[in-house]
Motif scaffolding. Structure first.
Motif, PDB file in Angstrom:
ATOM      1  N   GLU A  23     -15.536   0.079  -6.803  1.00  0.00           N
ATOM      2  CA  GLU A  23     -14.441   1.047  -6.971  1.00  0.00           C
ATOM      3  C   GLU A  23     -14.709   1.961  -8.169  1.00  0.00           C
ATOM      4  O   GLU A  23     -14.552   3.187  -8.085  1.00  0.00           O
ATOM      5  CB  GLU A  23     -13.130   0.283  -7.179  1.00  0.00           C
ATOM      6  CG  GLU A  23     -11.924   1.153  -7.437  1.00  0.00           C
ATOM      7  CD  GLU A  23     -10.646   0.335  -7.382  1.00  0.00           C
ATOM      8  OE1 GLU A  23     -10.059   0.242  -6.289  1.00  0.00           O
ATOM      9  OE2 GLU A  23     -10.231  -0.230  -8.422  1.00  0.00           O
ATOM     10  N   GLY A  29       0.827  -1.216   0.000  1.00  0.00           N
ATOM     11  CA  GLY A  29       0.000   0.000   0.000  1.00  0.00           C
ATOM     12  C   GLY A  29       0.854   1.256   0.000  1.00  0.00           C
ATOM     13  O   GLY A  29       0.573   2.211  -0.717  1.00  0.00           O
ATOM     14  N   ASN A  51     -17.488   9.407  -0.484  1.00  0.00           N
ATOM     15  CA  ASN A  51     -16.881   8.636   0.595  1.00  0.00           C
ATOM     16  C   ASN A  51     -17.582   7.287   0.681  1.00  0.00           C
ATOM     17  O   ASN A  51     -18.537   7.025  -0.062  1.00  0.00           O
ATOM     18  CB  ASN A  51     -16.932   9.404   1.926  1.00  0.00           C
ATOM     19  CG  ASN A  51     -18.357   9.755   2.281  1.00  0.00           C
ATOM     20  OD1 ASN A  51     -19.207   8.882   2.357  1.00  0.00           O
ATOM     21  ND2 ASN A  51     -18.626  11.038   2.485  1.00  0.00           N
ATOM     22  N   THR A  52     -17.101   6.433   1.568  1.00  0.00           N
ATOM     23  CA  THR A  52     -17.601   5.052   1.589  1.00  0.00           C
ATOM     24  C   THR A  52     -19.094   5.002   1.926  1.00  0.00           C
ATOM     25  O   THR A  52     -19.762   4.034   1.592  1.00  0.00           O
ATOM     26  CB  THR A  52     -16.801   4.189   2.587  1.00  0.00           C
ATOM     27  OG1 THR A  52     -16.630   4.944   3.783  1.00  0.00           O
ATOM     28  CG2 THR A  52     -15.450   3.825   2.038  1.00  0.00           C
ATOM     29  N   ASP A  90      -5.294  -5.199  -0.078  1.00  0.00           N
ATOM     30  CA  ASP A  90      -6.402  -5.701   0.732  1.00  0.00           C
ATOM     31  C   ASP A  90      -7.517  -4.653   0.763  1.00  0.00           C
ATOM     32  O   ASP A  90      -7.287  -3.480   0.441  1.00  0.00           O
ATOM     33  CB  ASP A  90      -5.926  -6.022   2.152  1.00  0.00           C
ATOM     34  CG  ASP A  90      -5.453  -4.778   2.861  1.00  0.00           C
ATOM     35  OD1 ASP A  90      -6.279  -4.115   3.499  1.00  0.00           O
ATOM     36  OD2 ASP A  90      -4.256  -4.434   2.746  1.00  0.00           O
ATOM     37  N   ALA A  91      -8.718  -5.077   1.170  1.00  0.00           N
ATOM     38  CA  ALA A  91      -9.908  -4.223   1.070  1.00  0.00           C
ATOM     39  C   ALA A  91      -9.741  -2.909   1.830  1.00  0.00           C
ATOM     40  O   ALA A  91     -10.093  -1.840   1.324  1.00  0.00           O
ATOM     41  CB  ALA A  91     -11.131  -4.983   1.576  1.00  0.00           C
ATOM     42  N   GLN A  92      -9.185  -2.979   3.025  1.00  0.00           N
ATOM     43  CA  GLN A  92      -9.041  -1.785   3.866  1.00  0.00           C
ATOM     44  C   GLN A  92      -8.088  -0.762   3.215  1.00  0.00           C
ATOM     45  O   GLN A  92      -8.414   0.413   3.060  1.00  0.00           O
ATOM     46  CB  GLN A  92      -8.493  -2.234   5.236  1.00  0.00           C
ATOM     47  CG  GLN A  92      -8.085  -1.119   6.160  1.00  0.00           C
ATOM     48  CD  GLN A  92      -9.298  -0.447   6.778  1.00  0.00           C
ATOM     49  OE1 GLN A  92     -10.262  -1.119   7.102  1.00  0.00           O
ATOM     50  NE2 GLN A  92      -9.253   0.864   6.913  1.00  0.00           N
ATOM     51  N   THR A  93      -6.924  -1.257   2.795  1.00  0.00           N
ATOM     52  CA  THR A  93      -5.929  -0.371   2.169  1.00  0.00           C
ATOM     53  C   THR A  93      -6.480   0.204   0.870  1.00  0.00           C
ATOM     54  O   THR A  93      -6.240   1.354   0.515  1.00  0.00           O
ATOM     55  CB  THR A  93      -4.630  -1.172   1.886  1.00  0.00           C
ATOM     56  OG1 THR A  93      -4.266  -1.850   3.074  1.00  0.00           O
ATOM     57  CG2 THR A  93      -3.507  -0.267   1.451  1.00  0.00           C
ATOM     58  N   ARG A  94      -7.249  -0.615   0.169  1.00  0.00           N
ATOM     59  CA  ARG A  94      -7.834  -0.194  -1.091  1.00  0.00           C
ATOM     60  C   ARG A  94      -8.779   0.993  -0.878  1.00  0.00           C
ATOM     61  O   ARG A  94      -8.728   1.977  -1.609  1.00  0.00           O
ATOM     62  CB  ARG A  94      -8.597  -1.389  -1.658  1.00  0.00           C
ATOM     63  CG  ARG A  94      -9.002  -1.238  -3.058  1.00  0.00           C
ATOM     64  CD  ARG A  94      -9.476  -2.582  -3.565  1.00  0.00           C
ATOM     65  NE  ARG A  94      -9.796  -2.410  -4.955  1.00  0.00           N
ATOM     66  CZ  ARG A  94      -9.601  -3.329  -5.883  1.00  0.00           C
ATOM     67  NH1 ARG A  94      -9.103  -4.481  -5.574  1.00  0.00           N
ATOM     68  NH2 ARG A  94      -9.909  -3.083  -7.123  1.00  0.00           N
ATOM     69  N   LEU A  95      -9.624   0.898   0.152  1.00  0.00           N
ATOM     70  CA  LEU A  95     -10.539   2.006   0.456  1.00  0.00           C
ATOM     71  C   LEU A  95      -9.753   3.274   0.786  1.00  0.00           C
ATOM     72  O   LEU A  95     -10.110   4.377   0.370  1.00  0.00           O
ATOM     73  CB  LEU A  95     -11.456   1.639   1.630  1.00  0.00           C
ATOM     74  CG  LEU A  95     -12.559   0.628   1.321  1.00  0.00           C
ATOM     75  CD1 LEU A  95     -13.273   0.206   2.606  1.00  0.00           C
ATOM     76  CD2 LEU A  95     -13.572   1.187   0.335  1.00  0.00           C
ATOM     77  N   GLU A  96      -8.660   3.112   1.528  1.00  0.00           N
ATOM     78  CA  GLU A  96      -7.836   4.277   1.888  1.00  0.00           C
ATOM     79  C   GLU A  96      -7.238   4.909   0.632  1.00  0.00           C
ATOM     80  O   GLU A  96      -7.288   6.126   0.454  1.00  0.00           O
ATOM     81  CB  GLU A  96      -6.690   3.857   2.815  1.00  0.00           C
ATOM     82  CG  GLU A  96      -7.137   3.543   4.236  1.00  0.00           C
ATOM     83  CD  GLU A  96      -6.047   2.853   5.057  1.00  0.00           C
ATOM     84  OE1 GLU A  96      -6.393   2.267   6.082  1.00  0.00           O
ATOM     85  OE2 GLU A  96      -4.861   2.891   4.646  1.00  0.00           O
ATOM     86  N   GLN A 128      -9.724   6.927  -1.473  1.00  0.00           N
ATOM     87  CA  GLN A 128      -9.972   8.272  -0.929  1.00  0.00           C
ATOM     88  C   GLN A 128      -8.785   9.192  -1.199  1.00  0.00           C
ATOM     89  O   GLN A 128      -8.950  10.370  -1.509  1.00  0.00           O
ATOM     90  CB  GLN A 128     -10.248   8.195   0.585  1.00  0.00           C
ATOM     91  CG  GLN A 128     -11.525   7.463   0.938  1.00  0.00           C
ATOM     92  CD  GLN A 128     -12.762   8.038   0.248  1.00  0.00           C
ATOM     93  OE1 GLN A 128     -12.967   9.239   0.230  1.00  0.00           O
ATOM     94  NE2 GLN A 128     -13.564   7.187  -0.362  1.00  0.00           N
TER      95      GLN A 128
END
Ligand code: ATP
Ligand code: MG
Length: 256
Positions: free
Chosen positions: A195, A136, A226-227, A164-170, A173
């Motif tokens: 996405e 990431g 945002n999410t 990974d999903a979390q890093t991807r969301l970050e 943004q």
């Protein structure tokens, strides 16, 4: 910058075999627009981006890149799925590489890079080698490097697919935060429907072979996103349309 593809065809020939990667692809993107392209594996998405970046010569059709007076330059820049950092350069040198290539002096190129590295959680890692960073973090540096170059058109080929999903969301943004204040046009290729919708002004779906644009939808959600938008009725309605288009032909026949 506007990108205007008209009847674009690309055929690869090697050892007597021919692969028609693109066949009559026609679409246009507007100045300052963020467009996502979704399509099955092998449908020609990477070939399309490589053609626009002039790394592949079209066999037929045309690609016109039309500059806009607001563009800081007329560059196009391609960001790949895997981090393309140079392993022999430290983080700060990697981040400022594009500017250094353009002859921008160190005193001028480093302050902005340091500011962005800090903004995206990389303060204190400026002297690290890429191998010392997480995946990431490496993709963050690649994003910063791309944005520091201020290309008029940024082409992104599944830049977050390995995360990974979390890093991807970050990173989604962070990408929006980098892009919003600019007038940069972006063409973003992804396999991830959420996405594509979350990031873009417009989503395009390519056909499984030859890459014709089968569906184009404008995303009626205001930026910044945002999410929380992932569950809004507008989002869900677009997602339903895209998934219907992506469903295998057999399934489509069942719903007909
Ligand atoms: N350099 C090349 N030489 C020969 N064939 C190629 C070359 N590059 C791509 N192809 C072929 O062109 C077609 C489209 O490939 P492309 O990589 O553009 O697909 P893609 O949509 O990006 O797939 P993925 O989602 O898996 O990344 C495939 O059949 C591929 O095998
Ligand atoms: Mg690809």
């Amino acid at each position: 910058m506007r990108a205007d593809c008209n009847g674009l065809g690309v055929t690869f020939r090697s050892e007597g075999t021919e692969t028609r990667a693109l066949d009559g692809v026609t679409f246009a993107t507007n100045h300052g627009e963020f467009v996502s392209i979704i399509g099955a594996s092998g449908c020609g998405k990477t070939t399309l981006l490589r053609s626009i970046a002039q790394l592949v010569r079209p066999s037929s059709g045309t690609i016109e890149l039309i500059p806009h007076p607001d563009d800081p330059n007329s560059d196009t820049l391609l960001v790949f799925q895997e981090s393309s950092l140079f392993p022999w350069m430290r983080v700060l040198e990697n981040a400022t590489f594009g500017l250094a290539m353009r002859g921008v002096e160190r005193e001028e190129r480093e302050p902005e890079a340091l500011r962005l590295l800090k903004q995206f959680g990389l303060a204190g890692r400026e002297r690290a080698w890429p191998s010392e960073l997480s995946l990431g973090m490496r993709q963050r540096v690649a994003l910063i490097r791309a944005f520091l170059c201020k290309p008029a058109l940024l082409l992104m080929d599944e830049p977050f697919a390995a995360l990974d999903a979390q890093t991807r969301l970050e990173l989604q943004q962070e990408l929006l935060a980098l892009w919003q204040p600019t007038s940069m046009s972006v063409i973003f290729v992804t396999h991830d429907v959420d996405e594509a919708i979350l990031l873009s002004d417009r989503v395009m779906v390519m056909s499984p072979s030859g890459g014709k644009m089968e569906l184009q939808l404008r995303v009626p959600l205001s930026q910044p996103r945002n999410t929380g938008d992932l569950t809004s009725p507008e989002f869900v309605a677009i997602k339903r349309e895209v998934l219907k288009q992506l469903a295998p032909a057999k399934e489509q026949a069942m719903h007909a």
